[in-house]
Each structure stands twice: as structure tokens, then as C-alpha cells.
Design an enzyme around this catalytic site. Sequence first.
Site, PDB file in Angstrom:
ATOM      1  N   ASP A  60      -6.770  -5.652   4.589  1.00  0.00           N
ATOM      2  CA  ASP A  60      -6.058  -4.368   4.561  1.00  0.00           C
ATOM      3  C   ASP A  60      -6.090  -3.731   5.948  1.00  0.00           C
ATOM      4  O   ASP A  60      -7.161  -3.429   6.467  1.00  0.00           O
ATOM      5  CB  ASP A  60      -6.777  -3.460   3.541  1.00  0.00           C
ATOM      6  CG  ASP A  60      -6.063  -2.148   3.291  1.00  0.00           C
ATOM      7  OD1 ASP A  60      -4.927  -1.982   3.752  1.00  0.00           O
ATOM      8  OD2 ASP A  60      -6.669  -1.296   2.599  1.00  0.00           O
ATOM      9  N   MET A  86     -11.569  -4.726   5.623  1.00  0.00           N
ATOM     10  CA  MET A  86     -10.754  -3.777   6.398  1.00  0.00           C
ATOM     11  C   MET A  86     -10.521  -4.350   7.791  1.00  0.00           C
ATOM     12  O   MET A  86     -11.467  -4.680   8.506  1.00  0.00           O
ATOM     13  CB  MET A  86     -11.475  -2.424   6.527  1.00  0.00           C
ATOM     14  CG  MET A  86     -11.476  -1.560   5.289  1.00  0.00           C
ATOM     15  SD  MET A  86      -9.863  -1.176   4.572  1.00  0.00           S
ATOM     16  CE  MET A  86      -8.980  -0.406   5.932  1.00  0.00           C
ATOM     17  N   ASP A 125      -4.550   4.015  -2.184  1.00  0.00           N
ATOM     18  CA  ASP A 125      -5.641   4.505  -1.339  1.00  0.00           C
ATOM     19  C   ASP A 125      -6.068   5.904  -1.758  1.00  0.00           C
ATOM     20  O   ASP A 125      -5.301   6.859  -1.627  1.00  0.00           O
ATOM     21  CB  ASP A 125      -5.181   4.554   0.123  1.00  0.00           C
ATOM     22  CG  ASP A 125      -5.028   3.172   0.731  1.00  0.00           C
ATOM     23  OD1 ASP A 125      -5.935   2.347   0.558  1.00  0.00           O
ATOM     24  OD2 ASP A 125      -3.993   2.923   1.377  1.00  0.00           O
ATOM     25  N   HIS A 136      -8.254   1.548  -4.101  1.00  0.00           N
ATOM     26  CA  HIS A 136      -9.186   1.435  -2.973  1.00  0.00           C
ATOM     27  C   HIS A 136      -9.791   2.816  -2.741  1.00  0.00           C
ATOM     28  O   HIS A 136      -9.153   3.698  -2.181  1.00  0.00           O
ATOM     29  CB  HIS A 136      -8.367   0.949  -1.760  1.00  0.00           C
ATOM     30  CG  HIS A 136      -9.135   0.835  -0.485  1.00  0.00           C
ATOM     31  ND1 HIS A 136      -8.501   0.638   0.735  1.00  0.00           N
ATOM     32  CD2 HIS A 136     -10.466   0.868  -0.214  1.00  0.00           C
ATOM     33  CE1 HIS A 136      -9.410   0.560   1.690  1.00  0.00           C
ATOM     34  NE2 HIS A 136     -10.604   0.707   1.149  1.00  0.00           N
ATOM     35  N   MET A 147      -8.553   8.853  -0.830  1.00  0.00           N
ATOM     36  CA  MET A 147      -9.385   9.318   0.291  1.00  0.00           C
ATOM     37  C   MET A 147      -9.848  10.750   0.041  1.00  0.00           C
ATOM     38  O   MET A 147      -9.074  11.563  -0.473  1.00  0.00           O
ATOM     39  CB  MET A 147      -8.569   9.299   1.584  1.00  0.00           C
ATOM     40  CG  MET A 147      -7.932   7.968   1.902  1.00  0.00           C
ATOM     41  SD  MET A 147      -7.142   8.051   3.520  1.00  0.00           S
ATOM     42  CE  MET A 147      -6.202   6.505   3.484  1.00  0.00           C
ATOM     43  N   SER A 187       0.850  -1.188   0.000  1.00  0.00           N
ATOM     44  CA  SER A 187       0.000   0.000   0.000  1.00  0.00           C
ATOM     45  C   SER A 187       0.887   1.240   0.000  1.00  0.00           C
ATOM     46  O   SER A 187       1.625   1.489   0.960  1.00  0.00           O
ATOM     47  CB  SER A 187      -0.898  -0.001   1.244  1.00  0.00           C
ATOM     48  OG  SER A 187      -1.606   1.215   1.310  1.00  0.00           O
ATOM     49  N   MET A 238     -11.840   5.323  -0.905  1.00  0.00           N
ATOM     50  CA  MET A 238     -12.479   5.628   0.386  1.00  0.00           C
ATOM     51  C   MET A 238     -13.093   7.002   0.241  1.00  0.00           C
ATOM     52  O   MET A 238     -12.602   8.001   0.777  1.00  0.00           O
ATOM     53  CB  MET A 238     -11.426   5.583   1.502  1.00  0.00           C
ATOM     54  CG  MET A 238     -11.067   4.165   1.910  1.00  0.00           C
ATOM     55  SD  MET A 238      -9.532   4.067   2.834  1.00  0.00           S
ATOM     56  CE  MET A 238      -8.384   4.009   1.467  1.00  0.00           C
ATOM     57  N   HIS A 284      -1.241  -1.277  -4.313  1.00  0.00           N
ATOM     58  CA  HIS A 284      -2.490  -0.852  -3.664  1.00  0.00           C
ATOM     59  C   HIS A 284      -2.469   0.664  -3.453  1.00  0.00           C
ATOM     60  O   HIS A 284      -1.552   1.213  -2.835  1.00  0.00           O
ATOM     61  CB  HIS A 284      -2.631  -1.572  -2.318  1.00  0.00           C
ATOM     62  CG  HIS A 284      -3.894  -1.260  -1.592  1.00  0.00           C
ATOM     63  ND1 HIS A 284      -5.101  -1.861  -1.886  1.00  0.00           N
ATOM     64  CD2 HIS A 284      -4.157  -0.389  -0.584  1.00  0.00           C
ATOM     65  CE1 HIS A 284      -6.043  -1.388  -1.086  1.00  0.00           C
ATOM     66  NE2 HIS A 284      -5.502  -0.489  -0.287  1.00  0.00           N
TER      67      HIS A 284
HETATM   68  C1  DX5 Z   1      -5.978   2.429   5.428  1.00  0.00           C
HETATM   69  C2  DX5 Z   1      -5.567   1.968   4.070  1.00  0.00           C
HETATM   70  C3  DX5 Z   1      -4.494   0.944   4.041  1.00  0.00           C
HETATM   71  C4  DX5 Z   1      -3.213   1.367   4.704  1.00  0.00           C
HETATM   72  C5  DX5 Z   1      -2.725   0.183   5.468  1.00  0.00           C
HETATM   73  O1  DX5 Z   1      -7.188   3.092   5.352  1.00  0.00           O
HETATM   74  O2  DX5 Z   1      -6.663   1.456   3.348  1.00  0.00           O
HETATM   75  O3  DX5 Z   1      -4.238   0.475   2.720  1.00  0.00           O
HETATM   76  O4  DX5 Z   1      -2.212   1.789   3.823  1.00  0.00           O
HETATM   77  O5  DX5 Z   1      -1.618   0.559   6.194  1.00  0.00           O
HETATM   78  P1  DX5 Z   1      -0.886  -0.425   7.204  1.00  0.00           P
HETATM   79  O6  DX5 Z   1      -0.481  -1.638   6.438  1.00  0.00           O
HETATM   80  O7  DX5 Z   1       0.254   0.386   7.706  1.00  0.00           O
HETATM   81  O8  DX5 Z   1      -1.887  -0.755   8.295  1.00  0.00           O
HETATM   82 ZN    ZN Z   2      -6.301   0.464   1.404  1.00  0.00          ZN
END
Ligand code: DX5
Ligand code: ZN
Length: 207
Positions: free
Chosen positions: A167, A133, A33, A62, A35, A7, A64, A31
Site C-alpha cells: 500500500d 506500507m 483507510d 486499514h 485515520m 483505495s 490507522m 480498501h
Molecule cells: C495511505 C493509505 C493508502 C493510500 C494510498 O496512508 O493507507 O491506502 O490511499 O494512496 P496512493 O495509492 O495514492 O499512494
Molecule cells: Zn491504506
Amino acid sequence: MVHIAPSILSADFGALNKEISTIEAHSDYMHIDVMDGHFVPNLTFGAPVVRCIQTDTPLDVHLMVENPQHYVDDFASIGLEVLTFHYEAVEYAPSLLKRIRKQGMKAGISVKPNTDITVLKPLLEHLDWVLVMSVEPGFGGQSFMPAALDKIKWLREKAPDLDIAVDGGINAETGTLCKEAGANILIAGSYIFKADDRLAAIRSLRG
Ligand code: DX5
Ligand code: ZN
């Protein structure tokens, strides 16, 4: 066989392509993210930045965000492998899942820790990928919530061929528990990007 998806949330955003180049040959997906500061209390970036990522490794995005349906066309035009949105962010998921598939991507849905996994039962036929999650979405570096394991087991029992990703808080130890429960994709941010030896971290997740 387990697939590893680093990620990039834990990478240095000022040198994203360089960061990705350190691990891409050893990764199955990248991956990413996205947001919006509304669905989760944090902001990252949108399609224009994802479009600048240079790698041959398939991208797994992903979302969010609220109103994920507004962004599908933009992301589809980048040529993603997987587009995942949150179950909690839409009123009716099947039409959006169908639209994602129609645009040539694998259709994924994600569930937050407090969402009952059985809500996905009527959606399974539309799903290529479920992202469980194991922390509250929004930030890297949080601790794994073991309740995710029962969700993974339930999914694997219902859908033997589904891609099941997990994740949040994934390291060698929690990754093993997730694999045993039936996950076949481990997403890890801080465990890989903050490691002194990133490739050793990836190897330890493969087990
Ligand atoms: C959190 C993200 C994850 C995040 C995970 O909302 O969706 O992808 O990067 O980070 P770690 O592996 O550090 O928990
Ligand atoms: Zn993620």
C-alpha cells in the site's frame, strides 16, 4: 494471481457509492483507510461512514488509529472481509488478531516503513493478511519506497500462503516489482481514482 484493491482515499467522498460503482465489478477488495489524526497526521472517518458503503465487493479496512481494539466490534458488525491494524499501535498483537478472527474477519497487521519486518515472525500463525506500507501512512499520492520489496520477499519466503498486500505509491511499474517480490494484493489509490480511464489502470496493475 494478483488481487486489486482500490483505495477510496483518493475518491470523491461526497459521492462515495457512485465512485465505488465505477470500479467495483473490476476490483477484488475495496480498501478503506480509517485515520484518527493521532496515529497518523490525518483524519478520515469511522465505522458509521463505512457502514453506508454499498457494494458487493469485499471490504478491506486499514485502521490507522491508536487503540484499534476499541473499534473491532463496530467494524465486525458491518461484515468486513479483512480488518487490519498497525503493529505499532498495540502493545500485544496476538489477542487482538485472535479476536478479529473470532468475529469472522480475516486478521491483518500493517507495518510502517521504519518497522523491521522480522517483528512479525512470532505473529505469523495468527495472521491472514499483512499490509506492507510502502509510504508513510496518512496520505495518498506519495512515492513508492523500494525498501518495501525486501519486506515482501522476507514474508513470502516465511509464509507461502499468506495474503501479502502492499500500500502506497502503487502504479503499473511499482506494482510489477511488488508482484515479483511476492505480493498478491496491490492497493492503489491515486493511480486508479485519478486516472482518466480507471478500468485501464486496474488492468495495467493486473499485468
Ligand atoms: C495511505 C493509505 C493508502 C493510500 C494510498 O496512508 O493507507 O491506502 O490511499 O494512496 P496512493 O495509492 O495514492 O499512494
Ligand atoms: Zn491504506
